[in-house]
Scaffold this motif. Structure first.
Motif, mmCIF file in Angstrom:
data_model
loop_
_atom_site.group_PDB
_atom_site.id
_atom_site.type_symbol
_atom_site.label_atom_id
_atom_site.label_comp_id
_atom_site.label_asym_id
_atom_site.label_seq_id
_atom_site.Cartn_x
_atom_site.Cartn_y
_atom_site.Cartn_z
ATOM 1 N N SER A 177 4.368 9.961 -7.239
ATOM 2 C CA SER A 177 5.443 10.383 -7.945
ATOM 3 C C SER A 177 5.004 10.374 -9.608
ATOM 4 O O SER A 177 5.988 10.873 -10.381
ATOM 5 N N GLY A 178 4.200 9.478 -9.732
ATOM 6 C CA GLY A 178 3.911 9.226 -11.294
ATOM 7 C C GLY A 178 5.006 8.079 -11.894
ATOM 8 O O GLY A 178 5.055 8.125 -13.189
ATOM 9 N N SER A 179 5.884 7.570 -10.873
ATOM 10 C CA SER A 179 6.677 6.524 -11.406
ATOM 11 C C SER A 179 6.087 5.343 -12.259
ATOM 12 O O SER A 179 6.894 4.503 -12.816
ATOM 13 N N GLU A 180 4.876 5.057 -11.978
ATOM 14 C CA GLU A 180 4.311 3.976 -12.443
ATOM 15 C C GLU A 180 2.978 4.073 -12.935
ATOM 16 O O GLU A 180 1.966 5.147 -12.336
ATOM 17 N N PRO A 181 2.534 3.279 -13.873
ATOM 18 C CA PRO A 181 0.939 3.845 -14.414
ATOM 19 C C PRO A 181 -0.006 3.349 -13.223
ATOM 20 O O PRO A 181 0.402 2.607 -12.623
ATOM 21 N N ALA A 204 0.811 -1.184 -0.156
ATOM 22 C CA ALA A 204 -0.178 0.038 -0.050
ATOM 23 C C ALA A 204 0.872 1.411 0.066
ATOM 24 O O ALA A 204 0.518 2.233 -0.819
ATOM 25 N N MET A 205 1.910 1.080 0.619
ATOM 26 C CA MET A 205 2.748 2.299 0.782
ATOM 27 C C MET A 205 3.481 2.631 -0.645
ATOM 28 O O MET A 205 3.460 3.839 -1.165
ATOM 29 N N ARG A 206 4.026 1.539 -1.185
ATOM 30 C CA ARG A 206 4.487 1.671 -2.351
ATOM 31 C C ARG A 206 3.561 1.994 -3.556
ATOM 32 O O ARG A 206 4.100 2.914 -4.248
ATOM 33 N N ALA A 207 2.335 1.603 -3.591
ATOM 34 C CA ALA A 207 1.170 1.950 -4.327
ATOM 35 C C ALA A 207 1.062 3.718 -4.262
ATOM 36 O O ALA A 207 1.033 4.227 -5.189
#
Length: 117
Positions: free
Chosen positions: A68-72, A59-62
């Motif tokens: 940050s916009g680092s992943e879609p 959850a924290m990584r998501a």
């Protein structure tokens, strides 16, 4: 849920900070994220944070990835979710239109768009 919190903070129909989204309350005084009103959920989350469980860290990584916009964003901008496709929170009603409905695992996600007056 992490993505929907971030999505709400970016949506003009909701408070504009993560904290304010999490603690936003309905007119009856209950949190709009109902899990905050259930002691068992709060206890589980506190334990997950303390033990740095897989679910907590995911959850924290998501949330970090979304900010940050680092992943879609797999929810396509969803502001709401439910565990069943036919729950009121993920369907049209008199107040909003449910758009971008998508299923991820056992959860359904939608973006809410207010009906134009």
């Amino acid at each position: 849920m992490a993505y929907t919190v971030v999505n709400r903070a970016s949506h003009p129909g909701y408070p504009n900070s993560l904290r304010d989204v999490l603690y936003d309350r309905a007119s009856d005084g209950r949190h709009k994220y109902e899990t905050l009103d259930e002691a068992g959920h709060t206890q589980s989350w506190n334990e997950a944070k303390q033990t740095r469980s897989f679910e907590c860290m995911s959850a924290m990584r998501a949330a970090q990835a979304e900010r940050s916009g680092s992943e879609p964003n797999p929810t396509r901008g969803a502001t709401d979710f439910a565990s069943q496709e036919n729950w009121p929170s993920v369907n049209d009603n008199q107040y909003w239109r449910a758009t971008k409905k998508t299923q991820i695992g056992n959860q359904w996600f939608v973006a809410r768009e207010m009906w134009k007056k």
